[in-house]
Design a protein around this motif. Structure first.
Motif, PDB file in Angstrom:
ATOM      1  N   GLN A  86       8.880 -14.074  -5.336  1.00 27.09           N
ATOM      2  CA  GLN A  86       9.100 -14.696  -4.170  1.00 27.09           C
ATOM      3  C   GLN A  86       8.146 -15.665  -3.404  1.00 27.09           C
ATOM      4  OE1 GLN A  86      12.210 -13.939  -2.671  1.00 27.09           O
ATOM      5  NE2 GLN A  86      12.531 -13.000  -4.907  1.00 27.09           N
ATOM      6  N   ASN A  87       7.240 -15.973  -4.534  1.00 26.64           N
ATOM      7  CA  ASN A  87       5.804 -16.668  -4.048  1.00 26.64           C
ATOM      8  C   ASN A  87       5.035 -16.097  -3.106  1.00 26.64           C
ATOM      9  OD1 ASN A  87       6.569 -18.886  -5.900  1.00 26.64           O
ATOM     10  ND2 ASN A  87       8.216 -19.555  -4.171  1.00 26.64           N
ATOM     11  N   GLN A  88       4.716 -14.471  -3.591  1.00 28.96           N
ATOM     12  CA  GLN A  88       3.971 -13.738  -2.610  1.00 28.96           C
ATOM     13  C   GLN A  88       3.268 -12.925  -3.519  1.00 28.96           C
ATOM     14  OE1 GLN A  88       6.943 -11.647   0.018  1.00 28.96           O
ATOM     15  NE2 GLN A  88       7.185 -13.681   1.126  1.00 28.96           N
ATOM     16  N   LYS A  89       2.589 -13.372  -4.401  1.00 26.11           N
ATOM     17  CA  LYS A  89       1.827 -12.936  -5.375  1.00 26.11           C
ATOM     18  C   LYS A  89       0.722 -12.153  -4.933  1.00 26.11           C
ATOM     19  CE  LYS A  89      -1.017 -13.475  -9.649  1.00 26.11           C
ATOM     20  NZ  LYS A  89      -1.657 -14.501 -10.530  1.00 26.11           N
ATOM     21  N   PRO A  90       0.534 -10.730  -5.087  1.00 24.19           N
ATOM     22  CA  PRO A  90      -0.753  -9.975  -4.528  1.00 24.19           C
ATOM     23  C   PRO A  90      -2.039 -10.453  -4.750  1.00 24.19           C
ATOM     24  CG  PRO A  90       0.863  -8.419  -5.706  1.00 24.19           C
ATOM     25  CD  PRO A  90       1.457  -9.688  -5.850  1.00 24.19           C
ATOM     26  N   ALA A  91      -2.748 -10.454  -3.956  1.00 26.31           N
ATOM     27  CA  ALA A  91      -4.018 -11.070  -3.932  1.00 26.31           C
ATOM     28  C   ALA A  91      -5.146 -10.296  -4.756  1.00 26.31           C
ATOM     29  CB  ALA A  91      -4.729 -11.296  -2.558  1.00 26.31           C
ATOM     30  N   CYS A  92      -4.875  -9.117  -5.028  1.00 27.72           N
ATOM     31  CA  CYS A  92      -5.852  -8.201  -5.663  1.00 27.72           C
ATOM     32  C   CYS A  92      -6.065  -8.391  -7.230  1.00 27.72           C
ATOM     33  CB  CYS A  92      -5.337  -6.587  -5.667  1.00 27.72           C
ATOM     34  SG  CYS A  92      -5.015  -5.992  -4.106  1.00 27.72           S
ATOM     35  N   LYS A  93      -7.355  -8.444  -7.360  1.00 23.48           N
ATOM     36  CA  LYS A  93      -7.726  -8.864  -8.873  1.00 23.48           C
ATOM     37  C   LYS A  93      -9.242  -8.082  -9.303  1.00 23.48           C
ATOM     38  CE  LYS A  93      -9.935 -13.177  -7.428  1.00 23.48           C
ATOM     39  NZ  LYS A  93     -10.016 -14.629  -7.710  1.00 23.48           N
ATOM     40  N   LYS A  94      -9.477  -7.945 -10.414  1.00 19.44           N
ATOM     41  CA  LYS A  94     -10.670  -7.404 -10.908  1.00 19.44           C
ATOM     42  C   LYS A  94     -11.987  -8.087 -10.290  1.00 19.44           C
ATOM     43  CE  LYS A  94     -13.026  -5.891 -15.254  1.00 19.44           C
ATOM     44  NZ  LYS A  94     -12.943  -5.813 -16.479  1.00 19.44           N
ATOM     45  N   GLY A  95     -12.696  -7.122  -9.983  1.00 25.31           N
ATOM     46  CA  GLY A  95     -13.785  -7.907  -9.195  1.00 25.31           C
ATOM     47  C   GLY A  95     -14.132  -8.135  -7.656  1.00 25.31           C
ATOM     48  N   CYS A  96     -12.664  -7.945  -7.039  1.00 28.68           N
ATOM     49  CA  CYS A  96     -12.383  -7.937  -5.681  1.00 28.68           C
ATOM     50  C   CYS A  96     -12.620  -6.489  -5.157  1.00 28.68           C
ATOM     51  CB  CYS A  96     -11.039  -8.464  -5.211  1.00 28.68           C
ATOM     52  SG  CYS A  96     -10.753  -8.474  -3.482  1.00 28.68           S
ATOM     53  N   HIS A  97     -13.682  -6.276  -4.345  1.00 26.50           N
ATOM     54  CA  HIS A  97     -13.995  -4.943  -4.050  1.00 26.50           C
ATOM     55  C   HIS A  97     -14.060  -4.726  -2.488  1.00 26.50           C
ATOM     56  CE1 HIS A  97     -18.047  -6.242  -3.395  1.00 26.50           C
ATOM     57  NE2 HIS A  97     -17.832  -6.998  -4.521  1.00 26.50           N
ATOM     58  N   TRP A  98     -13.548  -5.232  -1.772  1.00 27.35           N
ATOM     59  CA  TRP A  98     -13.887  -5.263  -0.207  1.00 27.35           C
ATOM     60  C   TRP A  98     -13.192  -3.807   0.115  1.00 27.35           C
ATOM     61  CZ3 TRP A  98     -17.327  -8.394   0.431  1.00 27.35           C
ATOM     62  CH2 TRP A  98     -17.327  -9.605   0.004  1.00 27.35           C
ATOM     63  N   CYS A  99     -12.130  -3.392  -0.321  1.00 22.38           N
ATOM     64  CA  CYS A  99     -11.460  -2.099   0.054  1.00 22.38           C
ATOM     65  C   CYS A  99     -12.047  -0.845  -0.451  1.00 22.38           C
ATOM     66  CB  CYS A  99      -9.963  -2.102  -0.406  1.00 22.38           C
ATOM     67  SG  CYS A  99      -9.862  -2.146  -2.355  1.00 22.38           S
ATOM     68  N   CYS A 100     -13.080  -1.159  -1.456  1.00 25.79           N
ATOM     69  CA  CYS A 100     -14.055  -0.147  -2.070  1.00 25.79           C
ATOM     70  C   CYS A 100     -15.171   0.250  -1.368  1.00 25.79           C
ATOM     71  CB  CYS A 100     -14.468  -0.677  -3.510  1.00 25.79           C
ATOM     72  SG  CYS A 100     -12.995  -1.103  -4.600  1.00 25.79           S
ATOM     73  N   HIS A 101     -15.376  -0.115  -0.173  1.00 26.58           N
ATOM     74  CA  HIS A 101     -16.496   0.411   0.800  1.00 26.58           C
ATOM     75  C   HIS A 101     -15.863   1.157   2.004  1.00 26.58           C
ATOM     76  CE1 HIS A 101     -18.047  -3.031  -1.301  1.00 26.58           C
ATOM     77  NE2 HIS A 101     -19.327  -2.580  -0.997  1.00 26.58           N
ATOM     78  N   GLN A 102     -14.705   1.553   2.007  1.00 29.79           N
ATOM     79  CA  GLN A 102     -14.172   2.398   3.023  1.00 29.79           C
ATOM     80  C   GLN A 102     -13.817   3.592   2.348  1.00 29.79           C
ATOM     81  OE1 GLN A 102     -11.291  -0.630   3.738  1.00 29.79           O
ATOM     82  NE2 GLN A 102      -9.544   0.784   2.986  1.00 29.79           N
ATOM     83  N   PRO A 103     -13.707   4.622   3.429  1.00 31.63           N
ATOM     84  CA  PRO A 103     -13.544   6.236   2.863  1.00 31.63           C
ATOM     85  C   PRO A 103     -11.930   5.969   2.293  1.00 31.63           C
ATOM     86  CG  PRO A 103     -14.029   6.195   4.979  1.00 31.63           C
ATOM     87  CD  PRO A 103     -13.704   4.669   4.916  1.00 31.63           C
ATOM     88  N   VAL A 104     -12.294   6.866   0.863  1.00 29.32           N
ATOM     89  CA  VAL A 104     -10.967   7.028   0.205  1.00 29.32           C
ATOM     90  C   VAL A 104     -10.542   8.460   0.240  1.00 29.32           C
ATOM     91  CG1 VAL A 104      -9.647   6.575  -2.034  1.00 29.32           C
ATOM     92  CG2 VAL A 104     -11.221   4.948  -1.170  1.00 29.32           C
ATOM     93  N   PHE A 105      -9.523   8.855   0.712  1.00 29.29           N
ATOM     94  CA  PHE A 105      -8.929  10.190   0.614  1.00 29.29           C
ATOM     95  C   PHE A 105      -8.160  10.524  -0.621  1.00 29.29           C
ATOM     96  CE2 PHE A 105     -10.356   9.203   4.943  1.00 29.29           C
ATOM     97  CZ  PHE A 105     -10.803  10.436   5.505  1.00 29.29           C
ATOM     98  N   ALA A 106      -8.050  11.504  -1.316  1.00 28.70           N
ATOM     99  CA  ALA A 106      -7.341  11.936  -2.275  1.00 28.70           C
ATOM    100  C   ALA A 106      -7.165  13.383  -2.354  1.00 28.70           C
ATOM    101  CB  ALA A 106      -8.110  11.459  -3.644  1.00 28.70           C
ATOM    102  N   LEU A 107      -6.326  13.779  -3.232  1.00 28.40           N
ATOM    103  CA  LEU A 107      -5.863  15.309  -3.110  1.00 28.40           C
ATOM    104  C   LEU A 107      -6.787  15.967  -4.363  1.00 28.40           C
ATOM    105  CD1 LEU A 107      -2.100  14.901  -2.747  1.00 28.40           C
ATOM    106  CD2 LEU A 107      -3.575  15.673  -1.121  1.00 28.40           C
TER     107      LEU A 107
END
Length: 208
Positions: free
Chosen positions: A58-79
């Motif tokens: 649909q020409n809406q390719k996700p922007a995530c890729k290796k080396g993109c780490h902006w989300c890796c600085h916020q709290p991550v909750f896991a079970l």
């Protein structure tokens, strides 16, 4: 794409529940539980891959890729079972010096987040203990929360990283993988709880 989201959520919850029940029926061994968590992660990855392929068509390719780490600085909750799986992965794959460095970084992040709560905690920006030069060192064992955090716009992630208190700085996260991935995990958790296992939700650094 035509679908009934509520019915899909029920189906994914049921799939997660069946996977969790299969693990506990073997007698609660770590080996069986970790194998089930690995299968759970694969199911989530398959979901994300299918969604990404559809979005790309649909020409809406996700922007995530290796080396993109902006989300890796916020709290991550896991079970808790995911974090036990993650710790086992680290102990088997990293040398003593690397493990020591991860433990130090985890303690550092815990100390930084300890006085925070509510929005201050959720908007905090401190690197994940597993992040090294912008790359997740335990990528294959990362929790469900990391796997379903799929952005459709890189700039939105950067804006949230730079201005987390701005109400307009919201990452562009497609709803479908978030909801269905959570349902898989919640179904898995429900199966363990049904068999008397207590499953806490923690931040990654609290268990490392």
């Amino acid at each position: 794409m035509n679908f009934n989201l509520k019915e899909l959520e029920k189906q994914f919850h049921a799939d997660g529940y069946r996977l969790g029940m299969k693990a506990v029926e073997t007698g609660y061994s770590n080996g069986a539980l970790f194998a089930a968590v690995k299968n759970l992660h694969q199911m989530v990855d398959d979901l994300v891959d299918s969604f990404s392929e559809f979005a790309e068509r649909q020409n809406q390719k996700p922007a995530c890729k290796k080396g993109c780490h902006w989300c890796c600085h916020q709290p991550v909750f896991a079970l808790e079972y995911e974090l036990n799986y993650l710790r086992d992965f680290i102990s088997r794959n990293f040398d003593a010096e690397t493990q020591k460095r991860i433990v130090f970084r985890a303690a550092e992040k815990r100390n930084n987040l300890e006085p925070l709560s509510g929005e201050s905690l959720l908007n905090s920006k401190f690197p994940c203990p597993l992040l090294d030069n912008g790359i997740c060192t335990a990528y294959s064992a990362r929790p469900v929360a990391c796997r379903i955090y799929l952005s459709s716009n890189l700039q939105s992630c950067l804006n949230f990283y730079q201005n987390p208190t701005n109400k307009k700085s919201i990452p562009a996260l497609p709803d479908l993988p978030l909801r269905l991935g959570r349902m898989l995990n919640e179904g898995f958790r429900a199966a363990l709880k049904a068999q008397g296992m207590k499953v806490k939700e923690l931040r990654i650094e609290e268990k490392l």
